[in-house]
Design a protein around this motif. Structure first.
Motif, PDB file in Angstrom:
ATOM      1  N   PRO A 100      25.042 -34.824   8.941  1.00  0.00           N
ATOM      2  CA  PRO A 100      25.199 -35.073  10.078  1.00  0.00           C
ATOM      3  C   PRO A 100      26.423 -34.384  10.621  1.00  0.00           C
ATOM      4  O   PRO A 100      26.531 -34.305  11.598  1.00  0.00           O
ATOM      5  CB  PRO A 100      25.822 -36.643  10.296  1.00  0.00           C
ATOM      6  N   ASN A 101      27.263 -33.643   9.557  1.00  0.00           N
ATOM      7  CA  ASN A 101      28.211 -32.718  10.066  1.00  0.00           C
ATOM      8  C   ASN A 101      27.619 -31.223  10.059  1.00  0.00           C
ATOM      9  O   ASN A 101      28.578 -30.512  10.394  1.00  0.00           O
ATOM     10  CB  ASN A 101      29.366 -32.577   9.116  1.00  0.00           C
ATOM     11  N   LEU A 102      26.341 -31.298  10.288  1.00  0.00           N
ATOM     12  CA  LEU A 102      25.573 -29.954  10.712  1.00  0.00           C
ATOM     13  C   LEU A 102      25.756 -29.037   9.560  1.00  0.00           C
ATOM     14  O   LEU A 102      25.538 -27.884   9.828  1.00  0.00           O
ATOM     15  CB  LEU A 102      26.167 -29.220  12.006  1.00  0.00           C
ATOM     16  N   ARG A 103      25.769 -29.395   8.433  1.00  0.00           N
ATOM     17  CA  ARG A 103      25.772 -28.481   7.393  1.00  0.00           C
ATOM     18  C   ARG A 103      24.194 -28.424   6.872  1.00  0.00           C
ATOM     19  O   ARG A 103      23.717 -29.638   6.728  1.00  0.00           O
ATOM     20  CB  ARG A 103      26.654 -28.828   6.064  1.00  0.00           C
ATOM     21  N   CYS A 104      23.825 -27.371   6.456  1.00  0.00           N
ATOM     22  CA  CYS A 104      22.444 -26.978   6.072  1.00  0.00           C
ATOM     23  C   CYS A 104      22.136 -26.518   4.761  1.00  0.00           C
ATOM     24  O   CYS A 104      22.754 -25.386   4.710  1.00  0.00           O
ATOM     25  CB  CYS A 104      21.527 -26.396   7.305  1.00  0.00           C
ATOM     26  N   TYR A 105      21.345 -26.845   3.844  1.00  0.00           N
ATOM     27  CA  TYR A 105      21.177 -26.453   2.648  1.00  0.00           C
ATOM     28  C   TYR A 105      19.652 -26.068   2.311  1.00  0.00           C
ATOM     29  O   TYR A 105      18.944 -27.028   2.146  1.00  0.00           O
ATOM     30  CB  TYR A 105      21.638 -27.544   1.627  1.00  0.00           C
ATOM     31  N   LEU A 106      19.510 -24.753   2.101  1.00  0.00           N
ATOM     32  CA  LEU A 106      18.071 -24.241   1.999  1.00  0.00           C
ATOM     33  C   LEU A 106      17.875 -24.328   0.531  1.00  0.00           C
ATOM     34  O   LEU A 106      18.976 -23.819  -0.295  1.00  0.00           O
ATOM     35  CB  LEU A 106      18.004 -22.985   2.687  1.00  0.00           C
ATOM     36  N   LEU A 107      16.746 -24.575   0.024  1.00  0.00           N
ATOM     37  CA  LEU A 107      16.659 -25.021  -1.521  1.00  0.00           C
ATOM     38  C   LEU A 107      15.104 -24.142  -1.860  1.00  0.00           C
ATOM     39  O   LEU A 107      14.193 -24.295  -1.210  1.00  0.00           O
ATOM     40  CB  LEU A 107      16.610 -26.438  -1.746  1.00  0.00           C
ATOM     41  N   SER A 108      15.366 -23.567  -3.051  1.00  0.00           N
ATOM     42  CA  SER A 108      14.434 -22.894  -3.581  1.00  0.00           C
ATOM     43  C   SER A 108      13.531 -23.790  -4.757  1.00  0.00           C
ATOM     44  O   SER A 108      12.399 -23.549  -5.209  1.00  0.00           O
ATOM     45  CB  SER A 108      14.733 -21.659  -4.469  1.00  0.00           C
ATOM     46  N   ALA A 109      13.915 -25.019  -5.097  1.00  0.00           N
ATOM     47  CA  ALA A 109      13.336 -25.953  -5.889  1.00  0.00           C
ATOM     48  C   ALA A 109      13.924 -27.515  -5.271  1.00  0.00           C
ATOM     49  O   ALA A 109      15.026 -27.446  -5.040  1.00  0.00           O
ATOM     50  CB  ALA A 109      13.798 -25.655  -7.285  1.00  0.00           C
ATOM     51  N   LEU A 110      12.963 -28.305  -5.468  1.00  0.00           N
ATOM     52  CA  LEU A 110      13.314 -29.706  -5.144  1.00  0.00           C
ATOM     53  C   LEU A 110      13.328 -30.516  -6.131  1.00  0.00           C
ATOM     54  O   LEU A 110      12.362 -31.195  -6.930  1.00  0.00           O
ATOM     55  CB  LEU A 110      12.217 -29.938  -4.183  1.00  0.00           C
ATOM     56  N   LYS A 111      14.242 -31.171  -6.463  1.00  0.00           N
ATOM     57  CA  LYS A 111      14.809 -32.249  -7.551  1.00  0.00           C
ATOM     58  C   LYS A 111      15.695 -33.223  -6.897  1.00  0.00           C
ATOM     59  O   LYS A 111      16.717 -32.999  -6.588  1.00  0.00           O
ATOM     60  CB  LYS A 111      15.345 -31.556  -8.750  1.00  0.00           C
ATOM     61  N   ARG A 112      15.159 -34.448  -7.162  1.00  0.00           N
ATOM     62  CA  ARG A 112      16.191 -35.625  -6.498  1.00  0.00           C
ATOM     63  C   ARG A 112      17.465 -35.789  -7.447  1.00  0.00           C
ATOM     64  O   ARG A 112      17.334 -35.706  -8.687  1.00  0.00           O
ATOM     65  CB  ARG A 112      15.119 -36.812  -6.678  1.00  0.00           C
ATOM     66  N   THR A 170      21.987 -23.106  -8.665  1.00  0.00           N
ATOM     67  CA  THR A 170      20.609 -22.393  -9.133  1.00  0.00           C
ATOM     68  C   THR A 170      19.563 -22.583  -8.181  1.00  0.00           C
ATOM     69  O   THR A 170      18.579 -22.080  -8.386  1.00  0.00           O
ATOM     70  CB  THR A 170      20.285 -22.883 -10.606  1.00  0.00           C
ATOM     71  N   ARG A 171      19.584 -23.657  -7.351  1.00  0.00           N
ATOM     72  CA  ARG A 171      18.569 -24.009  -6.312  1.00  0.00           C
ATOM     73  C   ARG A 171      18.886 -23.579  -4.767  1.00  0.00           C
ATOM     74  O   ARG A 171      17.996 -23.665  -4.003  1.00  0.00           O
ATOM     75  CB  ARG A 171      18.377 -25.378  -6.361  1.00  0.00           C
ATOM     76  N   LEU A 172      20.214 -23.313  -4.655  1.00  0.00           N
ATOM     77  CA  LEU A 172      20.570 -23.051  -3.277  1.00  0.00           C
ATOM     78  C   LEU A 172      20.254 -21.613  -2.783  1.00  0.00           C
ATOM     79  O   LEU A 172      20.659 -20.667  -3.322  1.00  0.00           O
ATOM     80  CB  LEU A 172      22.146 -23.098  -3.078  1.00  0.00           C
ATOM     81  N   VAL A 173      19.468 -21.519  -1.857  1.00  0.00           N
ATOM     82  CA  VAL A 173      19.187 -20.299  -1.069  1.00  0.00           C
ATOM     83  C   VAL A 173      20.248 -19.705  -0.206  1.00  0.00           C
ATOM     84  O   VAL A 173      20.578 -18.798  -0.247  1.00  0.00           O
ATOM     85  CB  VAL A 173      17.626 -20.488  -0.274  1.00  0.00           C
ATOM     86  N   GLU A 174      20.643 -20.835   0.721  1.00  0.00           N
ATOM     87  CA  GLU A 174      21.735 -20.387   1.583  1.00  0.00           C
ATOM     88  C   GLU A 174      22.257 -21.727   1.992  1.00  0.00           C
ATOM     89  O   GLU A 174      21.534 -22.726   2.150  1.00  0.00           O
ATOM     90  CB  GLU A 174      21.134 -19.877   2.623  1.00  0.00           C
ATOM     91  N   GLU A 175      23.376 -21.771   2.516  1.00  0.00           N
ATOM     92  CA  GLU A 175      24.097 -23.069   3.044  1.00  0.00           C
ATOM     93  C   GLU A 175      24.686 -22.332   4.459  1.00  0.00           C
ATOM     94  O   GLU A 175      25.427 -21.285   4.444  1.00  0.00           O
ATOM     95  CB  GLU A 175      25.512 -23.367   2.052  1.00  0.00           C
ATOM     96  N   LEU A 176      24.218 -23.142   5.438  1.00  0.00           N
ATOM     97  CA  LEU A 176      24.554 -22.899   6.789  1.00  0.00           C
ATOM     98  C   LEU A 176      25.540 -23.963   7.337  1.00  0.00           C
ATOM     99  O   LEU A 176      25.371 -25.168   6.985  1.00  0.00           O
ATOM    100  CB  LEU A 176      23.429 -22.754   7.610  1.00  0.00           C
ATOM    101  N   THR A 177      26.367 -23.533   8.152  1.00  0.00           N
ATOM    102  CA  THR A 177      27.214 -24.654   9.209  1.00  0.00           C
ATOM    103  C   THR A 177      26.942 -24.441  10.587  1.00  0.00           C
ATOM    104  O   THR A 177      26.111 -23.386  11.157  1.00  0.00           O
ATOM    105  CB  THR A 177      28.663 -24.074   8.856  1.00  0.00           C
ATOM    106  N   SER A 178      27.200 -25.816  11.146  1.00  0.00           N
ATOM    107  CA  SER A 178      27.061 -25.655  12.622  1.00  0.00           C
ATOM    108  C   SER A 178      25.612 -25.535  12.925  1.00  0.00           C
ATOM    109  O   SER A 178      25.206 -24.893  13.919  1.00  0.00           O
ATOM    110  CB  SER A 178      28.039 -24.619  13.539  1.00  0.00           C
ATOM    111  N   THR A 179      24.677 -26.007  12.154  1.00  0.00           N
ATOM    112  CA  THR A 179      23.192 -26.014  12.292  1.00  0.00           C
ATOM    113  C   THR A 179      22.503 -27.177  12.673  1.00  0.00           C
ATOM    114  O   THR A 179      22.526 -28.131  11.877  1.00  0.00           O
ATOM    115  CB  THR A 179      22.700 -25.306  10.881  1.00  0.00           C
ATOM    116  N   GLU A 180      22.095 -27.294  13.839  1.00  0.00           N
ATOM    117  CA  GLU A 180      21.291 -28.323  14.049  1.00  0.00           C
ATOM    118  C   GLU A 180      19.895 -28.815  13.242  1.00  0.00           C
ATOM    119  O   GLU A 180      19.570 -27.735  12.532  1.00  0.00           O
ATOM    120  CB  GLU A 180      20.869 -28.678  15.571  1.00  0.00           C
ATOM    121  N   LEU A 181      19.224 -29.786  13.340  1.00  0.00           N
ATOM    122  CA  LEU A 181      18.312 -30.038  12.399  1.00  0.00           C
ATOM    123  C   LEU A 181      17.051 -28.968  12.628  1.00  0.00           C
ATOM    124  O   LEU A 181      16.613 -28.807  11.524  1.00  0.00           O
ATOM    125  CB  LEU A 181      17.693 -31.821  12.529  1.00  0.00           C
TER     126      LEU A 181
END
Length: 412
Positions: free
Chosen positions: A386-398, A355-366
């Motif tokens: 560290p495995n270069l996975r990137c998760y873009l989020l529309s809401a931030l909850k710990r 519900t919060r994930l905008v996009e998940e990217l692989t092989s993506t540097e910081l």
């Protein structure tokens, strides 16, 4: 006088204590023994016995310097009523006097001068340890007094402190103005500290607008509000901040609202922090935090708890506080600050559910992950692994996580 016995002499040495005169055929310079009151002269036109004059050029240490203790940065100018002294001292009437106290030695008395931008010299009584610092140097005869009292002139210029400028100089030789430093103006009150210690605390508090330092009782008032009062009878020098602290982290909370802050601080419980350091400067706190794996923020308590530095693995909810600590979030990629560290640090990350994930990217540097979040109108932050996975989020909850090394960021 030039006589048959002195014609052709290269010079002479006069022992002022005994009155003995040594006529010399050659001049060899040696180091004078401590306490020796000998002055050496070279001759000009000593070849004939027809009344030629002798020009005296003192080549040994001055008489004052040979009697008074040597003090770095100061010239021993008068030696008072001590044996062999010149019978003169500085005048220490009230409008010349900055402080009047006791000191263990002339060197200790000199340190008090160096703490005071207005002090230009001092008087030290060797037997009693009395120490008087002065804003003006005026000679006065010691009369029949036989005390070993030594008067010194300051040679070193007053210290300048990066980031601060003296703007009001108080009474006893100053402009008779000072900052107000009551409880509603100050961040800190420190007692019996040096001027250097006062400067260090003011430098370490980004909310400090300046400080006032009383040279008489060595009190330091670090201020968040700068106001001047019309007059003061105190020997106090006020400084205002003229530069920044040099801290690169993003200021987050600023402590007690009664002391110029926002009334907030970070949670300092052991479960939230990676390290607790004592007796460090703000710069050392930041450098240590930046070099600590999984660190996302730090908080600095100047002048309290031995200048404590808290380094955190997570930035959670803030607490209200009456203390005066500042907290900082460590900078991440351009436009972002770190908020949480994953397993190995604090075991937290942003919730990456669907519900919060905008996009998940692989092989993506910081940095590429941060750029992708910036380019998305819906992205408020991201998680990078560290495995270069990137998760873009529309809401931030710990949320808790077992992802090793995962770091969570939010937009500034």
């Amino acid at each position: 006088e030039v006589t048959s016995e002195t014609a052709g002499a290269a010079g002479f040495a006069l022992d002022r204590d005994s009155g003995d005169c040594y006529v010399l055929s050659s001049l060899v310079e040696i180091t004078s023994e401590a306490g020796t009151n000998v002055v050496s002269y070279s001759c000009n036109d000593c070849e004939s016995d027809d009344g030629g004059e002798v020009e005296a050029e003192a080549e040994a240490e001055s008489e004052a310097a040979s009697i008074a203790p040597a003090v770095d940065g100061f010239e021993a100018t008068h030696t008072g009523g001590s044996e062999g002294g010149d019978g003169v001292r500085w005048n220490y009437r009230n409008d010349y006097r900055r402080i009047d106290e006791t000191a263990e030695s002339a060197e200790a008395c000199a340190k008090r001068v160096l703490e005071d931008p207005l002090a230009v010299g001092f008087i030290f009584w060797e037997e009693t340890g009395r120490c008087i610092t002065l804003n003006d140097l005026v000679t006065k005869s010691t009369g029949s007094n036989t005390d070993a009292v030594f008067s010194y002139t300051r040679e070193a210029a007053a210290a300048q402190y990066d980031g601060f400028t003296a703007v009001a100089t108080g009474a006893k030789g100053g402009d008779e103005l000072r900052y107000l430093y009551g409880s509603s103006q100050r961040r800190h009150l420190l007692k019996d500290v040096s001027l250097e210690e006062c400067v260090a605390v003011a430098t370490g508090d980004e909310q400090a607008a300046g400080f006032a330092y009383r040279v008489d009782n060595r009190r330091c008032y670090v201020l968040h509000t700068l106001e001047t009062t019309s007059t003061t009878g105190l020997a106090v020098v006020s400084w205002e901040r003229s530069g920044n602290t040099g801290v690169e982290g993003t200021l987050y909370t600023t402590g007690a609202s009664s002391r110029g802050g926002d009334g907030k601080r970070l949670n300092t419980s052991a479960s939230k922090r990676l390290a607790l350091l004592d007796d460090v400067t703000l710069e050392e706190c930041e450098q240590t935090a930046a070099a600590t794996e999984f660190a996302v923020a730090y908080m600095y308590y100047p002048a309290r708890s031995a200048n404590a530095c808290y380094i955190f693995h997570t930035v959670g909810r803030t607490s209200t506080t009456s203390s005066y600590a500042n907290s900082y979030r460590l900078a991440g990629p351009d436009g972002y600050v770190a908020r949480h560290s994953g397993a190995g640090g604090g075991n937290y990350k942003w919730n990456t559910g669907d519900t919060r994930l905008v996009e998940e990217l692989t092989s993506t540097e910081l940095n590429a992950c941060a750029e992708a979040c910036t380019a998305s109108e819906d992205c408020l932050g991201f998680v990078h692994r560290p495995n270069l996975r990137c998760y873009l989020l529309s809401a931030l909850k710990r949320a808790s996580t077992t992802w090793s090394g995962a770091m969570s960021y939010s937009k500034v």
